[in-house]
Motif scaffolding. Sequence first.
Motif, PDB file in Angstrom:
ATOM      1  N   GLY A 161      10.245 -40.018  24.633  1.00 10.77           N
ATOM      2  CA  GLY A 161       9.255 -41.095  24.814  1.00 10.77           C
ATOM      3  C   GLY A 161       9.047 -41.336  26.293  1.00 10.77           C
ATOM      4  N   ARG A 162       7.778 -41.504  26.697  1.00  6.94           N
ATOM      5  CA  ARG A 162       7.470 -41.682  28.130  1.00  6.94           C
ATOM      6  C   ARG A 162       6.565 -42.881  28.357  1.00  6.94           C
ATOM      7  NH1 ARG A 162       3.166 -36.699  29.136  1.00  6.94           N
ATOM      8  NH2 ARG A 162       2.154 -36.860  27.113  1.00  6.94           N
ATOM      9  N   SER A 163       6.686 -43.893  27.492  1.00  8.88           N
ATOM     10  CA  SER A 163       5.837 -45.073  27.685  1.00  8.88           C
ATOM     11  C   SER A 163       6.284 -45.829  28.934  1.00  8.88           C
ATOM     12  CB  SER A 163       5.924 -46.003  26.468  1.00  8.88           C
ATOM     13  OG  SER A 163       7.178 -46.640  26.440  1.00  8.88           O
ATOM     14  N   THR A 164       5.372 -46.660  29.453  1.00 12.48           N
ATOM     15  CA  THR A 164       5.727 -47.435  30.649  1.00 12.48           C
ATOM     16  C   THR A 164       6.668 -48.588  30.306  1.00 12.48           C
ATOM     17  OG1 THR A 164       3.675 -48.633  30.362  1.00 12.48           O
ATOM     18  CG2 THR A 164       3.686 -46.938  32.049  1.00 12.48           C
ATOM     19  N   VAL A 165       6.766 -48.951  29.024  1.00  9.12           N
ATOM     20  CA  VAL A 165       7.673 -50.054  28.658  1.00  9.12           C
ATOM     21  C   VAL A 165       9.087 -49.587  28.352  1.00  9.12           C
ATOM     22  CG1 VAL A 165       6.038 -51.814  27.893  1.00  9.12           C
ATOM     23  CG2 VAL A 165       6.748 -50.053  26.313  1.00  9.12           C
ATOM     24  N   VAL A 166       9.245 -48.343  27.895  1.00  6.63           N
ATOM     25  CA  VAL A 166      10.591 -47.892  27.550  1.00  6.63           C
ATOM     26  C   VAL A 166      10.959 -46.589  28.284  1.00  6.63           C
ATOM     27  CG1 VAL A 166      12.258 -47.467  25.714  1.00  6.63           C
ATOM     28  CG2 VAL A 166      10.262 -48.869  25.214  1.00  6.63           C
ATOM     29  N   CYS A 184      11.153 -36.315  27.245  1.00  2.99           N
ATOM     30  CA  CYS A 184      10.338 -35.577  26.263  1.00  2.99           C
ATOM     31  C   CYS A 184       9.204 -36.468  25.766  1.00  2.99           C
ATOM     32  CB  CYS A 184      11.193 -35.178  25.066  1.00  2.99           C
ATOM     33  SG  CYS A 184      12.579 -34.121  25.480  1.00  2.99           S
ATOM     34  N   HIS A 185       8.186 -35.849  25.205  1.00  4.16           N
ATOM     35  CA  HIS A 185       7.023 -36.573  24.691  1.00  4.16           C
ATOM     36  C   HIS A 185       6.374 -35.746  23.596  1.00  4.16           C
ATOM     37  CE1 HIS A 185       5.034 -33.772  27.339  1.00  4.16           C
ATOM     38  NE2 HIS A 185       5.887 -34.178  28.288  1.00  4.16           N
ATOM     39  N   SER A 186       5.202 -36.180  23.161  1.00  2.25           N
ATOM     40  CA  SER A 186       4.603 -35.532  21.981  1.00  2.25           C
ATOM     41  C   SER A 186       4.177 -34.089  22.257  1.00  2.25           C
ATOM     42  CB  SER A 186       3.401 -36.347  21.483  1.00  2.25           C
ATOM     43  OG  SER A 186       2.364 -36.310  22.430  1.00  2.25           O
ATOM     44  N   GLY A 257      21.161 -52.857  17.067  1.00  2.97           N
ATOM     45  CA  GLY A 257      21.585 -52.092  18.237  1.00  2.97           C
ATOM     46  C   GLY A 257      20.891 -52.604  19.501  1.00  2.97           C
ATOM     47  N   VAL A 258      19.844 -51.891  19.912  1.00  2.00           N
ATOM     48  CA  VAL A 258      19.117 -52.236  21.143  1.00  2.00           C
ATOM     49  C   VAL A 258      18.379 -53.581  21.002  1.00  2.00           C
ATOM     50  CG1 VAL A 258      17.240 -51.485  22.673  1.00  2.00           C
ATOM     51  CG2 VAL A 258      18.851 -49.797  21.759  1.00  2.00           C
ATOM     52  N   GLY A 259      17.852 -53.857  19.813  1.00  8.31           N
ATOM     53  CA  GLY A 259      16.988 -55.033  19.618  1.00  8.31           C
ATOM     54  C   GLY A 259      17.585 -56.356  20.073  1.00  8.31           C
ATOM     55  N   PRO A 260      18.757 -56.751  19.551  1.00  7.34           N
ATOM     56  CA  PRO A 260      19.309 -58.050  19.960  1.00  7.34           C
ATOM     57  C   PRO A 260      19.653 -58.114  21.448  1.00  7.34           C
ATOM     58  CG  PRO A 260      20.790 -56.898  18.407  1.00  7.34           C
ATOM     59  CD  PRO A 260      19.518 -56.132  18.454  1.00  7.34           C
TER      60      PRO A 260
HETATM   61  N1  LIG Z   1      14.289 -52.472  20.062  1.00  8.85           N
HETATM   62  C1  LIG Z   1      13.433 -52.995  20.930  1.00  8.85           C
HETATM   63  O1  LIG Z   1      13.718 -54.002  21.532  1.00  8.85           O
HETATM   64  C2  LIG Z   1      12.136 -52.293  21.198  1.00  8.85           C
HETATM   65  C3  LIG Z   1      11.312 -52.708  22.239  1.00  8.85           C
HETATM   66  C4  LIG Z   1      10.161 -51.966  22.526  1.00  8.85           C
HETATM   67  C5  LIG Z   1       9.824 -50.890  21.715  1.00  8.85           C
HETATM   68  N2  LIG Z   1      10.626 -50.565  20.660  1.00  8.85           N
HETATM   69  C6  LIG Z   1      10.321 -49.442  19.776  1.00  8.85           C
HETATM   70  O2  LIG Z   1      10.513 -48.245  20.505  1.00  8.85           O
HETATM   71  C7  LIG Z   1       9.605 -47.256  20.043  1.00  8.85           C
HETATM   72  C8  LIG Z   1       8.805 -46.743  21.222  1.00  8.85           C
HETATM   73  O3  LIG Z   1       8.044 -47.809  21.752  1.00  8.85           O
HETATM   74  P1  LIG Z   1       6.950 -47.563  22.874  1.00  8.85           P
HETATM   75  O4  LIG Z   1       6.276 -48.869  23.112  1.00  8.85           O
HETATM   76  O5  LIG Z   1       7.564 -46.829  24.001  1.00  8.85           O
HETATM   77  O6  LIG Z   1       5.955 -46.590  22.059  1.00  8.85           O
HETATM   78  P2  LIG Z   1       4.674 -45.787  22.558  1.00  8.85           P
HETATM   79  O7  LIG Z   1       4.012 -46.481  23.687  1.00  8.85           O
HETATM   80  O8  LIG Z   1       3.895 -45.485  21.318  1.00  8.85           O
HETATM   81  O9  LIG Z   1       5.272 -44.420  23.119  1.00  8.85           O
HETATM   82  C9  LIG Z   1       5.863 -43.478  22.275  1.00  8.85           C
HETATM   83  C10 LIG Z   1       6.288 -42.275  23.076  1.00  8.85           C
HETATM   84  O10 LIG Z   1       6.888 -41.357  22.192  1.00  8.85           O
HETATM   85  C11 LIG Z   1       6.289 -40.089  22.325  1.00  8.85           C
HETATM   86  N3  LIG Z   1       6.237 -39.419  21.033  1.00  8.85           N
HETATM   87  C12 LIG Z   1       5.529 -39.764  19.931  1.00  8.85           C
HETATM   88  N4  LIG Z   1       5.717 -38.892  18.940  1.00  8.85           N
HETATM   89  C13 LIG Z   1       6.556 -37.954  19.414  1.00  8.85           C
HETATM   90  C14 LIG Z   1       7.107 -36.774  18.869  1.00  8.85           C
HETATM   91  N5  LIG Z   1       6.827 -36.378  17.622  1.00  8.85           N
HETATM   92  N6  LIG Z   1       7.932 -36.034  19.638  1.00  8.85           N
HETATM   93  C15 LIG Z   1       8.237 -36.414  20.892  1.00  8.85           C
HETATM   94  N7  LIG Z   1       7.735 -37.536  21.475  1.00  8.85           N
HETATM   95  C16 LIG Z   1       6.902 -38.293  20.738  1.00  8.85           C
HETATM   96  C17 LIG Z   1       4.891 -40.355  22.843  1.00  8.85           C
HETATM   97  O11 LIG Z   1       4.433 -39.195  23.528  1.00  8.85           O
HETATM   98  P3  LIG Z   1       2.993 -39.154  24.302  1.00  8.85           P
HETATM   99  O12 LIG Z   1       3.201 -39.898  25.577  1.00  8.85           O
HETATM  100  O13 LIG Z   1       2.773 -37.718  24.512  1.00  8.85           O
HETATM  101  O14 LIG Z   1       2.010 -39.805  23.363  1.00  8.85           O
HETATM  102  C18 LIG Z   1       5.133 -41.548  23.753  1.00  8.85           C
HETATM  103  O15 LIG Z   1       5.512 -41.143  25.045  1.00  8.85           O
HETATM  104  C19 LIG Z   1       8.770 -47.950  18.958  1.00  8.85           C
HETATM  105  O16 LIG Z   1       9.356 -47.716  17.697  1.00  8.85           O
HETATM  106  C20 LIG Z   1       8.892 -49.406  19.305  1.00  8.85           C
HETATM  107  O17 LIG Z   1       8.706 -50.238  18.183  1.00  8.85           O
HETATM  108  C21 LIG Z   1      11.772 -51.237  20.393  1.00  8.85           C
END
Ligand SMILES: NC(=O)c1ccc[n+]([C@@H]2O[C@H](COP(=O)([O-])OP(=O)(O)OC[C@H]3O[C@@H](n4cnc5c(N)ncnc54)[C@H](OP(=O)(O)O)[C@@H]3O)[C@@H](O)[C@H]2O)c1
Length: 277
Positions: A161-166, A184-186, A257-260
């Motif tokens: 995952g390469r989002s700007t938030v995580v 890694c990413h999609s 796990g991470v959530g709380p």
């Molecule tokens: N526990 C917590 O406190 C908390 C907080 C925030 C988020 N989360 C969870 O964490 C997860 C990620 O959140 P996010 O906001 O970062 O999501 P996001 O913005 O949708 O980003 C998802 C990332 O995963 C990559 N990805 C998607 N499908 C993939 C695959 N099949 N193989 C490899 N990489 C893949 C995407 O690649 P691309 O960049 O190429 O699209 C993207 O970089 C979600 O389930 C969210 O609910 C949990």
Amino acid sequence: MTAATLTGKDLAAAIRAETAARAAEGPRPRLAVVVATADEASLWYVRSIAKAATGAGIACDLVDLGPEAAPAHVGETLERLSGDPSVHGVLLQTPLPAGASAQELAGAIDPAKDVDGANPLSLGRLAAGLPAFAPATAAAVMALLDHHGVELAGRRAVVVGRSTVVGKPLAHLLLDRDATVTVCHSRTRDLASVTSQADVLVAAAGRAGLIGAAHVAPGAVVIDVGTNPTPDGGLTGDVDAGAVRDVAGGLSPVPGGVGPVTTALLLRHTLEAARRA
Ligand SMILES: NC(=O)c1ccc[n+]([C@@H]2O[C@H](COP(=O)([O-])OP(=O)(O)OC[C@H]3O[C@@H](n4cnc5c(N)ncnc54)[C@H](OP(=O)(O)O)[C@@H]3O)[C@@H](O)[C@H]2O)c1
């Protein structure tokens, strides 16, 4: 092998208790959460933050602009709260109304009050190794690893995952701790061949069950950030826990796990912002 369960509940409770004790010394910290959505899961999360804040002696204002709010109105609200000396932390909840960019709007949050590291300036400072609030989820992964005594220096860490938030902020935090980091990413080819090299694997893709036994090296530590809704109203992670548990050395649960830890760190960040103000 059966993986150790890397729970976040006890750590979260300890962070909340420490934050509450420091908040009680006064003056009372105040967090403002800006909401512009009707998304039920998002509203539930915001209410849970408010409840946790109140429990830790932190005032929490829910600033609900409604799902039809104009992006400019969201931006003006963030600017107003950033300029309000009685507010110490500002959080912009997603999703936002159509046409609004969270990244663009978060630029209106004063970095000193940016307790969830949403302003691109905060990410830039993090990347440069300068003091900044990291997004609470990325910080929670690091706190969970430290809490369970996971060694990072010199070890291979893979973040899915390469989002700007995580993903991106987490990669910087891991690099800062001398891990050798791969993101890694999609578009990553043969994901399992990369992830199975990891000593520490973090799944943050938002794809239920993406990480199976073949993705994990024997004994690796696996942190599951994913929160995917299940048909019965529950939550499941990105890791197929049933399969991975037999291979990994440690695995963080979802939920619990991470959530709380994420929520607890938002409160700690708000306290820190208040004490610096
Ligand atoms: N526990 C917590 O406190 C908390 C907080 C925030 C988020 N989360 C969870 O964490 C997860 C990620 O959140 P996010 O906001 O970062 O999501 P996001 O913005 O949708 O980003 C998802 C990332 O995963 C990559 N990805 C998607 N499908 C993939 C695959 N099949 N193989 C490899 N990489 C893949 C995407 O690649 P691309 O960049 O190429 O699209 C993207 O970089 C979600 O389930 C969210 O609910 C949990």
